[in-house]
Design a protein around this motif. Sequence first.
Motif, PDB file in Angstrom:
ATOM      1  N   ALA A 223       0.834  -1.203   0.000  1.00 35.76           N
ATOM      2  CA  ALA A 223       0.000   0.000   0.000  1.00 35.76           C
ATOM      3  C   ALA A 223       0.865   1.248   0.000  1.00 35.76           C
ATOM      4  O   ALA A 223       0.547   2.243  -0.678  1.00 35.76           O
ATOM      5  CB  ALA A 223      -0.928  -0.005   1.213  1.00 35.76           C
ATOM      6  N   GLU A 231      -4.485   7.420   0.473  1.00 33.06           N
ATOM      7  CA  GLU A 231      -5.063   6.079   0.456  1.00 33.06           C
ATOM      8  C   GLU A 231      -4.193   5.109   1.238  1.00 33.06           C
ATOM      9  O   GLU A 231      -4.697   4.172   1.881  1.00 33.06           O
ATOM     10  CB  GLU A 231      -5.249   5.603  -0.986  1.00 33.06           C
ATOM     11  CG  GLU A 231      -6.393   6.283  -1.717  1.00 33.06           C
ATOM     12  CD  GLU A 231      -6.770   5.526  -2.983  1.00 33.06           C
ATOM     13  OE1 GLU A 231      -6.411   4.338  -3.105  1.00 33.06           O
ATOM     14  OE2 GLU A 231      -7.434   6.126  -3.838  1.00 33.06           O
ATOM     15  N   TYR A 235      -5.522   2.821   4.235  1.00 32.39           N
ATOM     16  CA  TYR A 235      -5.323   1.373   4.254  1.00 32.39           C
ATOM     17  C   TYR A 235      -4.632   0.954   5.553  1.00 32.39           C
ATOM     18  O   TYR A 235      -4.930  -0.104   6.120  1.00 32.39           O
ATOM     19  CB  TYR A 235      -4.490   0.935   3.050  1.00 32.39           C
ATOM     20  CG  TYR A 235      -4.556  -0.548   2.775  1.00 32.39           C
ATOM     21  CD1 TYR A 235      -5.478  -1.063   1.877  1.00 32.39           C
ATOM     22  CD2 TYR A 235      -3.699  -1.439   3.416  1.00 32.39           C
ATOM     23  CE1 TYR A 235      -5.554  -2.431   1.630  1.00 32.39           C
ATOM     24  CE2 TYR A 235      -3.767  -2.793   3.176  1.00 32.39           C
ATOM     25  CZ  TYR A 235      -4.684  -3.283   2.279  1.00 32.39           C
ATOM     26  OH  TYR A 235      -4.763  -4.654   2.044  1.00 32.39           O
ATOM     27  N   PHE A 360      -7.388   1.073  -3.547  1.00 37.14           N
ATOM     28  CA  PHE A 360      -7.641   0.569  -2.197  1.00 37.14           C
ATOM     29  C   PHE A 360      -8.324  -0.791  -2.242  1.00 37.14           C
ATOM     30  O   PHE A 360      -7.866  -1.754  -1.609  1.00 37.14           O
ATOM     31  CB  PHE A 360      -8.496   1.599  -1.455  1.00 37.14           C
ATOM     32  CG  PHE A 360      -8.774   1.266  -0.019  1.00 37.14           C
ATOM     33  CD1 PHE A 360      -8.032   1.859   0.987  1.00 37.14           C
ATOM     34  CD2 PHE A 360      -9.786   0.372   0.328  1.00 37.14           C
ATOM     35  CE1 PHE A 360      -8.284   1.566   2.329  1.00 37.14           C
ATOM     36  CE2 PHE A 360     -10.046   0.079   1.659  1.00 37.14           C
ATOM     37  CZ  PHE A 360      -9.290   0.677   2.662  1.00 37.14           C
ATOM     38  N   LEU A 364      -7.000  -4.635  -1.375  1.00 33.42           N
ATOM     39  CA  LEU A 364      -7.684  -5.311  -0.280  1.00 33.42           C
ATOM     40  C   LEU A 364      -8.148  -6.704  -0.696  1.00 33.42           C
ATOM     41  O   LEU A 364      -7.929  -7.695   0.031  1.00 33.42           O
ATOM     42  CB  LEU A 364      -8.878  -4.471   0.184  1.00 33.42           C
ATOM     43  CG  LEU A 364      -9.732  -5.059   1.307  1.00 33.42           C
ATOM     44  CD1 LEU A 364      -8.897  -5.295   2.556  1.00 33.42           C
ATOM     45  CD2 LEU A 364     -10.919  -4.139   1.605  1.00 33.42           C
TER      46      LEU A 364
END
Length: 391
Positions: A223, A231, A235, A360, A364
């Motif tokens: 990330a 972002e 995260y 994001f 994920l």
Amino acid sequence: MVAGTAGNALAYLVPVLAARRLDAADLGVLATALGLVAIASVPGLGLQLAVAVHHARHGRTTARRATLTTAALSGGVLVAATPLLATVLRIPAEVPALLAVTTVAVVLSSRWLGELQGGQRFLRLALGMALLAAGRYGGVILGLLLGAGLTGSLLAGALLAALTPLALARLTAAPAPPAPALTEPTAADPAAPAPALSAAQVVTGCGATLAMLVVSYADLLLARQLLPPAESGAYAVGTVLAKGALWAPQVVTVLALPRLARGDRRSRTVALALTGACGLVLVLASALGGGLAFRLAGGEDYVRLGAHAPVFAAIGALYAVVFVLLNAQVAAGARWPAAPLWTAAVGLVVVAGAIAPHTFTGLLWSALGTAVAALVAMAVTSRRRTPAAPD
């Protein structure tokens, strides 16, 4: 359980405070720094695992040389990698040096925790776990509360962590009661000298714990590299939920490990059942109160991400079960127990970096898929692999 909960609460408090005291960019740096310490301290976890298993089988033996060597290597790697870390992860150059001090302290402390765990001295182990958590996170928390900023908080954390090994050494020094045997000793046992803790045992423990933490923290590091700073910070808040679900049932593995090392197969079944049940409860709670979970983890600015809360919790819960399987394999003397996890980590890097969108949600769902794959692979190999005889 109380000590583990207190330690997890301190670890949880750091990003919670940071989300309120730092801007999004610095929050991402701090989350990355915590991830780096977790990964760099893996040799300490491997050392603790090896010492605990060895102690459970043979009693206490010297581990001073292995401890000092492991600590020096762990801290030295961070210092040597400073230029690379500063460039790739976009962190200030002084951060790795501060993290190295904390890492060395954690590794030195892990030896004493292994002695207590292997000897089933669980009351002193609980106190030792609490002391290590306070030393590892207390200085950072204090720095954040005093408004010391990113670097000041990490400096305070390093200074307090450096005192922890001394306290744990004194805690472990008291005489230990004889550990209960799960099997009848042979006549030759009392006269047989305990074998020394070997480098191979430490390397196996380090490799297993390194694989576990790399695969579970890889999405956080990705990330930082793949997402914009804002972002990345968001995260990082979500991974607080994942790490909570991962470490909440840690006490189960801590208690089961000495018995697993002595061949108690029932402990493995009980540990898996309890860990799975804990994970299910946390996922359901996140599904019902996702907005509240993100509010507690990061504040009002992150409530909008509440729909993703059960996904983060599921990732942590899956890895918690993987962690039990991994420790059971190490305790049984299996060779290459972490191979499925290294494969999963490589797969996540490939999928997140080259296939999934750099968003994001893209990262994920890639992380969730990796956790599922890791659990399936670990379960299959655990059933097929025939463990080596205990040393």
